[in-house]
Design a protein around this motif. Structure first.
Motif, mmCIF file in Angstrom:
data_model
loop_
_atom_site.group_PDB
_atom_site.id
_atom_site.type_symbol
_atom_site.label_atom_id
_atom_site.label_comp_id
_atom_site.label_asym_id
_atom_site.label_seq_id
_atom_site.Cartn_x
_atom_site.Cartn_y
_atom_site.Cartn_z
ATOM 1 N N THR A 6 4.358 -26.553 20.846
ATOM 2 C CA THR A 6 5.183 -26.226 22.012
ATOM 3 C C THR A 6 6.662 -26.411 21.697
ATOM 4 O O THR A 6 7.498 -25.562 22.022
ATOM 5 N N GLU A 10 9.544 -23.597 21.657
ATOM 6 C CA GLU A 10 10.748 -23.734 22.485
ATOM 7 C C GLU A 10 12.006 -23.623 21.631
ATOM 8 O O GLU A 10 12.984 -22.976 22.024
ATOM 9 N N PRO A 229 10.036 -18.835 29.707
ATOM 10 C CA PRO A 229 9.554 -20.109 29.172
ATOM 11 C C PRO A 229 8.177 -19.969 28.517
ATOM 12 O O PRO A 229 7.387 -19.096 28.848
#
Length: 235
Positions: A6, A10, A229
């Protein structure tokens, strides 16, 4: 997806974001207007940062006028009312002119063009074009929000016996409405910024007010450019 995956995803999105010339321009814009707010038009470090960042931003915008020139000659979506078409094309024409003239302002401030009076005149004309394009954008967004509101109310009637938020079409229209509302707020703020830069109301729109409004407008622009996102998957 693990925490490391993750984080990696990001960071990848952040790299993509920072690689955009438009994103870097808006970050510099936030620095520029934040410095203008701090300096309040007084000589010093903050004003130097304001001026140097303003000059640097002009490099990011070289040949950017082609984007709105393309928008000017591109066809509009079917069903768009004529007043909104005319306002949209006027916005493209004015913004393209602003960006085109801004290149000559950069040439003047770097010393390539030595006629300072002509450079300042072109700079002022370009700012009036930006003021006009912001006003056109405000009117376009108001009109489009009105159209969206009408279509959403019609859809709500069709979905009155169900949860409207479960409907994909309704959610898409709601998201579009939120995006246009944010664009309307930004365009309205930019009108104040343009008035401040042109010193059309120097007693009310001071350099500090101009800086504050410009900083908020820049943050909105930075937010609008954010990528979607990353959604973490849970087993």
């Amino acid at each position: 997806m693990s925490a490391l995956d993750t984080t990696r995803a990001e960071l990848g999105l952040l790299v993509l974001y920072l690689n955009k010339a438009e994103a870097r321009d808006k970050i510099c814009r936030a620095i520029q207007y934040g410095s203008k707010f701090l300096s309040n038009g007084e000589p010093g470090t903050a004003q130097n940062v304001d001026k140097s960042t303003s000059l640097a931003r002009k490099v990011f915008r070289l040949f950017k006028f082609v984007n709105d020139l393309h928008g000017l000659i591109s066809p509009t979506p079917q069903g768009t009312p004529l007043p909104l078409i005319l306002l949209g094309k006027s916005k493209n024409a004015l913004l393209s002119t602003f960006l085109f003239l801004d290149q000559f302002v950069w040439l003047g401030r770097t010393g390539i063009i030595e006629n300072k009076e002509r450079t300042e005149l072109l700079g002022r004309i370009s700012l009036f074009c930006w003021l006009g394009s912001s006003a056109c954008t405000t009117l376009v967004e108001l009109g489009e929000l009105g159209r969206l509101s009408t279509s959403m109310k019609k859809l709500e009637k069709e979905l009155k016996n169900t949860n409207k938020y479960d409907n994909e079409q309704y959610r898409a229209k709601l998201q579009k409405s939120n995006e246009r509302t944010l664009a309307l707020v930004k365009a309205s703020i930019d009108i104040v910024v343009a008035v401040g830069l042109l010193q059309l109301a120097p007693k009310k729109v001071t350099p500090r007010v101009t800086g504050a409004f410009g900083f908020v407008s820049s943050l909105i622009s930075c937010y609008q450019l954010l990528p979607a996102p990353v959604k973490s998957k849970t087993s």
